[in-house]
Design a protein around this motif. Structure first.
Motif, PDB file in Angstrom:
ATOM      1  N   ARG C 348     -62.886 -42.971 -33.912  1.00 57.25           N
ATOM      2  CA  ARG C 348     -62.284 -41.990 -34.667  1.00 57.25           C
ATOM      3  C   ARG C 348     -61.072 -41.692 -34.950  1.00 57.25           C
ATOM      4  O   ARG C 348     -59.335 -41.238 -35.511  1.00 57.25           O
ATOM      5  CB  ARG C 348     -62.653 -40.813 -33.775  1.00 57.25           C
ATOM      6  N   MET C 349     -60.125 -43.163 -34.180  1.00 61.87           N
ATOM      7  CA  MET C 349     -59.163 -43.478 -32.936  1.00 61.87           C
ATOM      8  C   MET C 349     -58.430 -43.994 -34.622  1.00 61.87           C
ATOM      9  O   MET C 349     -58.648 -45.198 -35.740  1.00 61.87           O
ATOM     10  CB  MET C 349     -57.716 -44.536 -32.768  1.00 61.87           C
ATOM     11  N   VAL C 350     -57.415 -43.748 -35.485  1.00 60.70           N
ATOM     12  CA  VAL C 350     -56.317 -44.742 -36.546  1.00 60.70           C
ATOM     13  C   VAL C 350     -55.335 -44.663 -36.089  1.00 60.70           C
ATOM     14  O   VAL C 350     -54.350 -44.060 -35.309  1.00 60.70           O
ATOM     15  CB  VAL C 350     -56.537 -43.696 -38.158  1.00 60.70           C
ATOM     16  N   ARG C 351     -54.948 -45.980 -36.727  1.00 56.50           N
ATOM     17  CA  ARG C 351     -53.615 -46.607 -36.203  1.00 56.50           C
ATOM     18  C   ARG C 351     -52.653 -45.831 -36.995  1.00 56.50           C
ATOM     19  O   ARG C 351     -52.220 -45.353 -38.258  1.00 56.50           O
ATOM     20  CB  ARG C 351     -52.660 -48.132 -36.823  1.00 56.50           C
ATOM     21  N   VAL C 352     -51.352 -44.593 -36.060  1.00 57.96           N
ATOM     22  CA  VAL C 352     -50.259 -44.350 -37.015  1.00 57.96           C
ATOM     23  C   VAL C 352     -49.450 -44.848 -37.860  1.00 57.96           C
ATOM     24  O   VAL C 352     -48.771 -44.433 -39.142  1.00 57.96           O
ATOM     25  CB  VAL C 352     -49.713 -43.246 -36.003  1.00 57.96           C
ATOM     26  N   GLY C 353     -49.544 -45.835 -37.748  1.00 53.89           N
ATOM     27  CA  GLY C 353     -49.107 -46.476 -38.968  1.00 53.89           C
ATOM     28  C   GLY C 353     -49.654 -46.745 -39.780  1.00 53.89           C
ATOM     29  O   GLY C 353     -49.023 -46.910 -40.873  1.00 53.89           O
ATOM     30  N   ASP C 354     -50.851 -47.185 -39.869  1.00 50.90           N
ATOM     31  CA  ASP C 354     -51.232 -47.341 -41.169  1.00 50.90           C
ATOM     32  C   ASP C 354     -51.532 -45.873 -41.274  1.00 50.90           C
ATOM     33  O   ASP C 354     -51.087 -45.687 -42.749  1.00 50.90           O
ATOM     34  CB  ASP C 354     -53.095 -46.798 -40.628  1.00 50.90           C
ATOM     35  N   VAL C 355     -50.989 -44.239 -41.943  1.00 51.49           N
ATOM     36  CA  VAL C 355     -51.293 -43.252 -42.158  1.00 51.49           C
ATOM     37  C   VAL C 355     -49.709 -43.176 -42.509  1.00 51.49           C
ATOM     38  O   VAL C 355     -50.068 -42.232 -43.310  1.00 51.49           O
ATOM     39  CB  VAL C 355     -51.535 -42.033 -40.698  1.00 51.49           C
ATOM     40  N   LEU C 356     -48.804 -43.441 -41.934  1.00 47.90           N
ATOM     41  CA  LEU C 356     -47.358 -42.858 -42.633  1.00 47.90           C
ATOM     42  C   LEU C 356     -46.567 -44.408 -43.160  1.00 47.90           C
ATOM     43  O   LEU C 356     -45.662 -44.401 -44.284  1.00 47.90           O
ATOM     44  CB  LEU C 356     -46.378 -43.643 -41.394  1.00 47.90           C
ATOM     45  N   GLU C 357     -47.981 -45.052 -43.941  1.00 50.72           N
ATOM     46  CA  GLU C 357     -48.006 -46.211 -44.153  1.00 50.72           C
ATOM     47  C   GLU C 357     -46.964 -45.980 -45.874  1.00 50.72           C
ATOM     48  O   GLU C 357     -45.874 -46.676 -46.406  1.00 50.72           O
ATOM     49  CB  GLU C 357     -48.424 -47.803 -44.702  1.00 50.72           C
ATOM     50  N   ARG C 358     -47.365 -44.854 -46.546  1.00 49.84           N
ATOM     51  CA  ARG C 358     -47.552 -43.961 -47.595  1.00 49.84           C
ATOM     52  C   ARG C 358     -45.954 -43.456 -47.775  1.00 49.84           C
ATOM     53  O   ARG C 358     -45.067 -42.888 -48.502  1.00 49.84           O
ATOM     54  CB  ARG C 358     -47.810 -43.869 -47.873  1.00 49.84           C
ATOM     55  N   LEU C 359     -44.845 -43.105 -45.907  1.00 50.51           N
ATOM     56  CA  LEU C 359     -43.413 -42.488 -46.132  1.00 50.51           C
ATOM     57  C   LEU C 359     -42.844 -43.126 -47.125  1.00 50.51           C
ATOM     58  O   LEU C 359     -41.849 -42.276 -47.564  1.00 50.51           O
ATOM     59  CB  LEU C 359     -43.417 -42.218 -44.873  1.00 50.51           C
ATOM     60  N   PRO C 360     -42.387 -44.168 -46.702  1.00 51.56           N
ATOM     61  CA  PRO C 360     -41.643 -45.096 -47.545  1.00 51.56           C
ATOM     62  C   PRO C 360     -41.375 -45.083 -49.163  1.00 51.56           C
ATOM     63  O   PRO C 360     -40.651 -44.791 -49.770  1.00 51.56           O
ATOM     64  CB  PRO C 360     -42.023 -46.452 -47.510  1.00 51.56           C
ATOM     65  N   LEU C 361     -42.100 -44.962 -49.691  1.00 54.39           N
ATOM     66  CA  LEU C 361     -42.378 -44.879 -51.211  1.00 54.39           C
ATOM     67  C   LEU C 361     -41.983 -43.053 -51.559  1.00 54.39           C
ATOM     68  O   LEU C 361     -41.389 -42.915 -52.368  1.00 54.39           O
ATOM     69  CB  LEU C 361     -44.341 -43.948 -51.354  1.00 54.39           C
ATOM     70  N   LEU C 362     -42.211 -42.075 -50.763  1.00 56.30           N
ATOM     71  CA  LEU C 362     -41.421 -40.503 -50.537  1.00 56.30           C
ATOM     72  C   LEU C 362     -40.185 -40.800 -50.118  1.00 56.30           C
ATOM     73  O   LEU C 362     -39.424 -40.901 -51.685  1.00 56.30           O
ATOM     74  CB  LEU C 362     -42.648 -40.014 -49.127  1.00 56.30           C
ATOM     75  N   VAL C 363     -39.981 -41.582 -49.247  1.00 54.25           N
ATOM     76  CA  VAL C 363     -38.542 -41.606 -49.305  1.00 54.25           C
ATOM     77  C   VAL C 363     -38.093 -41.987 -50.691  1.00 54.25           C
ATOM     78  O   VAL C 363     -36.747 -42.006 -51.254  1.00 54.25           O
ATOM     79  CB  VAL C 363     -37.928 -42.349 -48.205  1.00 54.25           C
ATOM     80  N   ARG C 364     -38.258 -43.004 -50.834  1.00 60.65           N
ATOM     81  CA  ARG C 364     -37.950 -43.749 -52.784  1.00 60.65           C
ATOM     82  C   ARG C 364     -38.054 -42.919 -53.368  1.00 60.65           C
ATOM     83  O   ARG C 364     -36.758 -42.837 -54.140  1.00 60.65           O
ATOM     84  CB  ARG C 364     -38.753 -45.261 -52.806  1.00 60.65           C
ATOM     85  N   GLY C 365     -38.864 -41.669 -53.772  1.00 66.08           N
ATOM     86  CA  GLY C 365     -38.657 -41.127 -55.214  1.00 66.08           C
ATOM     87  C   GLY C 365     -37.657 -40.899 -54.903  1.00 66.08           C
ATOM     88  O   GLY C 365     -37.206 -39.886 -55.422  1.00 66.08           O
ATOM     89  N   LEU C 366     -37.478 -39.775 -53.737  1.00 63.74           N
ATOM     90  CA  LEU C 366     -36.810 -38.846 -53.188  1.00 63.74           C
ATOM     91  C   LEU C 366     -35.145 -39.871 -52.905  1.00 63.74           C
ATOM     92  O   LEU C 366     -33.426 -38.833 -53.908  1.00 63.74           O
ATOM     93  CB  LEU C 366     -36.171 -38.686 -51.572  1.00 63.74           C
ATOM     94  N   ARG C 367     -34.872 -40.446 -52.249  1.00 58.68           N
ATOM     95  CA  ARG C 367     -33.612 -41.192 -53.462  1.00 58.68           C
ATOM     96  C   ARG C 367     -33.161 -41.384 -54.690  1.00 58.68           C
ATOM     97  O   ARG C 367     -32.408 -40.961 -54.746  1.00 58.68           O
ATOM     98  CB  ARG C 367     -34.056 -42.688 -52.738  1.00 58.68           C
ATOM     99  N   ARG C 368     -34.651 -41.395 -55.631  1.00 60.17           N
ATOM    100  CA  ARG C 368     -33.994 -41.421 -57.075  1.00 60.17           C
ATOM    101  C   ARG C 368     -33.898 -39.888 -57.211  1.00 60.17           C
ATOM    102  O   ARG C 368     -32.483 -39.975 -57.958  1.00 60.17           O
ATOM    103  CB  ARG C 368     -34.846 -41.845 -57.451  1.00 60.17           C
ATOM    104  N   THR C 369     -34.350 -38.840 -57.046  1.00 63.89           N
ATOM    105  CA  THR C 369     -34.659 -37.634 -57.462  1.00 63.89           C
ATOM    106  C   THR C 369     -32.706 -37.356 -56.749  1.00 63.89           C
ATOM    107  O   THR C 369     -32.555 -35.863 -57.540  1.00 63.89           O
ATOM    108  CB  THR C 369     -35.490 -36.723 -57.243  1.00 63.89           C
ATOM    109  N   THR C 370     -32.481 -37.320 -55.585  1.00 66.11           N
ATOM    110  CA  THR C 370     -31.243 -36.677 -54.705  1.00 66.11           C
ATOM    111  C   THR C 370     -30.385 -37.326 -55.370  1.00 66.11           C
ATOM    112  O   THR C 370     -28.794 -36.637 -54.766  1.00 66.11           O
ATOM    113  CB  THR C 370     -31.773 -36.514 -53.370  1.00 66.11           C
ATOM    114  N   GLY C 371     -30.707 -38.777 -55.568  1.00 66.77           N
ATOM    115  CA  GLY C 371     -29.346 -40.108 -55.973  1.00 66.77           C
ATOM    116  C   GLY C 371     -28.096 -40.031 -53.842  1.00 66.77           C
ATOM    117  O   GLY C 371     -27.023 -40.666 -53.813  1.00 66.77           O
ATOM    118  N   LYS C 372     -29.101 -40.040 -53.018  1.00 62.56           N
ATOM    119  CA  LYS C 372     -28.719 -39.608 -51.506  1.00 62.56           C
ATOM    120  C   LYS C 372     -29.002 -41.519 -51.439  1.00 62.56           C
ATOM    121  O   LYS C 372     -30.300 -41.676 -52.060  1.00 62.56           O
ATOM    122  CB  LYS C 372     -29.161 -39.117 -50.903  1.00 62.56           C
TER     123      LYS C 372
END
Lengths: 148, 125, 679
Positions: C348-372
């Motif tokens: 039942r164990m999953v790699r934390v890295g696999d779970v989080l691999e979508r976070l860069p996408l989120l941050v990228r979106g934020l970069r665009r909307t916040t201008g930071k």
């Protein structure tokens, strides 16, 4: 050198615990009873996500039960790796006490308190009693199931 | 508490619908991943609102609506259809089968929330 | 009132689901291609392929990924026509569809890597669109069905010609069969639902159609699911797969020559060559978590068996039998069982890295909307986490990362003015410690939390330490900003983070912050949690939960049918399907203060099997069924037999999770071994 102590009241008497043993104090809105647990256990409460047992100080000291009020508090104490709450009438004061001022409890107190009081100290006109937290909480296994 | 049954074979879609409706107080959500499961759940316990996808693996949303409306007990259950098939024919079929609202993906959280609010509140409590 | 929902939050979940849909679409398209080459139809795969694209289209529309919406729309359109043509797809259509899938896949990868989905490749839409127009719509080769369906149920009109054909033209020893499944609350509680029955029957043959039929059903139900399939399994096996009584199995009569007759030989090759959909090359396998739980349950039965064996060996030893060898084997066996349990849990164990691999996408979106300007650093190594924990943690981490970018990091100008590099940094670290906990940190190098400002906003005195400050931030709806930002909605959502980490998972949440230097959130969550499908009920005014799997049946107890033998304190007998079952008042067993009052017959009973014998525990009210997180009770004061742990049903009060089996065994009067409690 003075040490901070948490003061709480049970049936008019004042007790203290070193503040270093106390994690926090919470108001009390009822505990979930646990069938089969020792009689002095009021039940379970959830404190910041942790589910901990609460010992009813009145029941432990053999005192009549008291309707819970706005003053009622759970003193959450740390006992090694265990976290256990103590249900008291009120707890709203912190006192600086010099450990050297503590005296062995008078025989009458020892008898009346079933050994739950470790020492007493006079603070002005008040007498505060240092409780033996591990003893009050109790470590007995609930079912007498071959252990001890 | 009002009971809401959210039916969609896509888990993400169900989660989105629940997230959209979450701001409405006092809702309890149950998920169903197929039309058959929806019918099973509807037959076993009462619901106050049904949010239904049209295109599902076993039987479609229209069939679920028809089934629901064919049951005395469920005749007044409010139904919101949530679908990618925005064509007029689908809308007409869903509404004539007895659905109360028809929403086309994509919709905004506010839009579905407003529809749900309307249906839950016009219903005698 | 504004909704504080941002569907962009679902991007990671969206990517995961679309990836699965693409996997399935690829397999189906290959199957379709194999059939198309032989000029045969493959209705099932065409249908599945169509549905996968339909779902991809809908989801992509919700999260606003326009190029994927367009591609999947045109693929869907051509597939709908193929579906209507009985699952026949011209071979020439396969390549453009493949191209379409590849284009979707490529855009998914771009999104996952934090880029924008590039526009639709030139010409692709036109090629896909042309499929819809040019593919000849082959009329279905409907033959008059020889099937004699029960016309009173009006089933026959609901079957398409293709479905009739599927039902009657079974290869080998397959025969058309009708299975009636009647759903019920207690069957659902045992996991026997239309979904599970359908899945089991589909494994036994070709399941062609399921039709719900309303109206009185055997066993007191009001709904029957009629499942039509072509199968070579025996009636007994089919009935078992449908959950046993009151399910019914009936062979469908067919005209004499319909099966195996000379009229169908040309169909045979097509059915023989069902593609092997299960085979996958990557060496990984997707398994439903519920199946792993089932394995764990089976294992628990083995463990119980082992302790019986152990007792028997102790008895043997006591009478002087030579048991050394036996005891050695037992010891070995114990170790093997423990290893096996660990191995199943590891699945039942999953790699934390696999779970989080979508976070860069989120941050990228934020970069665009916040201008930071932001850099996300993931330092998660090989840490693993129970899938159940990971699924629950992800939204909390998304919240924290979002807050860090949105609230904590300054604009590039501000940062430069403060002598910091213009690009802000958010670092997510994770490591498992040895004691079964995982530590996660989300750190930023932003402006830090100004306790004074927070206090002013909340209208309270300045918090004394980080714990009090966190407490303040976790107030529902609290925001450090005056204006509502589009990325974080109204509040910072810290209450949600705390609810997940602390209340749901029983973990810890701490805050460390320095004004001008940054903020770090420390999270500690258990490596694994126990999820339980539970029945929630009320007894003597309190709510309790019990594992669904431990309850055989839920019954209504009619006071008139309860027999109370004289002298059997509190124990009564109740009739259940002609059998008498011991009825125990749960309130009395739990030593409830009002136990006397509940000597009145409790209206509902939970039937549990104890050492082969059925026992009904009387309760006041059933409140429903839900998945709960089981929190074991560790303190010796409250570790009592019959209580498996506690759970939070959302009211902030612990609710006891009972183990009725152990509870009955430990306290049932006259069960011997243990004394009844004195209180």
């Amino acid at each position: 050198m003075s040490v901070l102590h948490v003061v709480f009241k049970v049936d008019g008497a004042e007790y203290v615990l070193p503040a270093s043993d106390v994690l926090q104090m919470e108001s009390f809105s009822g505990a979930t009873p646990v069938p089969g647990a020792p009689a002095h256990v009021a039940g379970l409460v959830q404190v910041r996500g942790r589910v901990i047992p609460v010992v009813d100080a009145r029941r432990r000291f053999g005192l009549p039960a008291l309707e819970r009020s706005l003053d009622t508090r759970v003193v959450v104490g740390q006992l090694g790796t265990r976290t256990v709450g103590l249900l008291v009438d009120s707890a709203r004061e912190v006192l600086k006490l010099d450990p050297a001022k503590f005296q062995p409890p008078p025989p009458l107190v020892v008898e009346g308190s079933r050994g739950f009081v470790k020492a007493v100290a006079q603070v002005g006109p008040r007498l505060v009693m240092l409780i033996d937290f591990p003893r009050v909480i109790g470590e007995e296994a609930p079912d007498g199931d071959g252990k001890r | 508490m009002s009971e809401v049954l959210v039916v969609d074979d896509s888990k993400v879609m169900r989660d989105m619908v629940v997230a959209c409706l979450r701001p409405y107080p006092g809702l309890n959500f149950t998920h169903a991943s197929s039309g058959l499961e929806a019918i099973e759940r509807l037959s076993l316990s009462p619901y106050d609102l049904l949010v239904l996808d049209l295109n599902m693996p076993d039987i479609g949303g229209i069939e679920v609506v028809e089934f629901v409306r064919g049951q005395d007990r469920l005749r007044t259950l409010p139904i919101i259809i949530v679908t990618t098939r925005g064509d007029e024919a689908s809308r007409a079929r869903a509404l004539s089968a007895g659905a109360n609202r028809f929403m086309t993906k994509p919709f905004t959280p506010d839009a579905i929330l407003a529809e749900a609010r309307g249906l839950l509140e016009e219903k005698p409590a | 009132m504004t909704a504080s929902v941002d569907l962009a939050d679902f991007l990671p979940a969206y990517l995961a689901e679309v990836e699965e849909l693409l996997d399935s679409a690829h397999r189906q398209l290959m199957a379709v291609e194999a059939s198309a080459r032989r000029g045969a139809a493959h209705p099932k795969s065409v249908r599945e392929l169509f549905r996968a694209l339909h779902t991809i289209k809908g989801l992509s529309a919700m999260v606003d990924v326009e190029p994927i919406v367009s591609i999947s729309h045109w693929m869907e359109t051509s597939l709908r026509q193929a579906d209507q043509a009985g699952g026949r797809l011209p071979e020439s259509s396969v390549e453009p569809l493949m191209e379409g899938l590849r284009a979707v896949e490529q855009r998914m990868r771009q999104l996952a890597a934090g880029k924008d989905a590039s526009p639709v490749p030139p010409g692709l839409l036109e090629r896909l669109e042309a499929l819809g127009v040019s593919s000849p719509v082959v009329a279905s080769t409907a033959r008059p069905s020889a099937l004699l369906l029960d016309e009173t149920l009006a089933l026959a009109p609901r079957l398409t010609p293709t479905e009739r054909e599927q039902l009657t033209s079974g290869a080998g020893h397959r025969r058309p069969v009708r299975v009636d499944f009647i759903p019920g609350a207690e069957r659902a509680a045992r996991g026997i639902t239309i979904n599970s029955v359908r899945e089991r029957l589909a494994a036994l043959g070709e399941l062609v159609k399921v039709v719900p039929v309303a109206g009185p059903a055997p066993g007191g139900g009001s709904l029957t699911f009629v499942l039509l399939l072509s199968t070579d399994a025996s009636d007994a096996v089919l009935k078992e797969a449908a959950g046993g009584e009151p399910a019914q199995v009936r062979a469908l009569s067919t005209a004499p020559s319909a099966v195996d007759g000379p009229s169908v030989p040309e169909r045979e090759p097509e059915l023989e060559e069902e593609p092997e959909e299960g085979r996958r090359s990557s060496g990984t396998l997707r398994v439903e978590v519920s199946r792993l739980d089932e394995a764990l349950e089976r294992l628990a039965a083995l463990v119980v068996n082992r302790s019986r064996l152990q007792r028997a060996v102790v008895d043997l030893t006591a009478v002087g039998a030579p048991t050394r060898e036996l005891r050695a084997i037992l010891q070995e066996n114990g170790r093997q069982l423990r290893d096996m349990r660990a191995a199943i849990l590891r699945l039942r164990m999953v790699r934390v890295g696999d779970v989080l691999e979508r976070l860069p996408l989120l941050v990228r979106g934020l970069r665009r909307t916040t201008g930071k300007a932001v850099r996300l650093e993931l330092e998660v190594g090989d840490a693993e986490l129970d899938k159940a924990v990971a699924d629950r943690m992800l939204p909390a981490l998304v919240h924290l990362v979002r807050n860090a970018v949105d609230h904590a990091l300054e604009s590039p100008e501000e940062r430069r003015a403060a002598g910091k590099p213009p690009e802000g940094r958010v670092r997510l670290g994770c490591h498992a410690n040895s004691s079964g906990w995982v530590d996660i940190t989300v750190a930023d190098d932003g402006r830090g939390v100004d306790a004074g400002a927070v206090a002013r906003r909340a209208g309270v005195p300045v918090p004394r330490g980080p714990d009090d400050l966190l407490e303040l931030l976790c107030r529902p709806g609290f925001s450090t900003r005056e204006e509502v930002t589009s990325t974080s909605g109204r509040g910072m959502g810290m209450d949600i983070v705390r609810r997940i980490v602390v209340d749901q998972l029983g973990g810890e949440l701490r805050l460390e912050t320095r004004v001008g230097e940054g903020t770090t959130f420390h999270l500690r969550v258990p490596l694994t949690i126990t999820l339980l499908d539970a029945i929630i009920f009320e007894c003597a005014g309190l709510r309790y939960a019990v594992a669904v799997g431990s309850v055989e049946e839920l019954i209504e107890v009619e006071a008139a049918r309860v027999v109370r033998p004289a002298g059997a304190h509190g124990v009564a007998l109740v009739e259940r399907r002609g059998q008498s079952v011991t009825l125990v008042s749960l309130a009395r067993l739990l030593g409830s203060a009002s136990a006397q009052a509940v000597d009145a017959t409790p209206p509902r009973g939970l039937v549990v099997r104890q050492r082969g014998e059925l026992v009904a525990f009387g309760v006041d009210r059933l409140l429903g069924q839900q998945e709960i997180v089981l929190r074991p009770l560790e303190d010796p004061l409250v570790r009592v037999p019959g209580v498996a742990g506690a759970t939070d049903l959302g009211d902030g009060q612990p609710t006891l999770v009972l183990d009725l089996n152990a509870l009955g065994a430990a306290r049932r009067p006259g069960s011997g071994g243990r004394e009844e409690r004195a209180t």
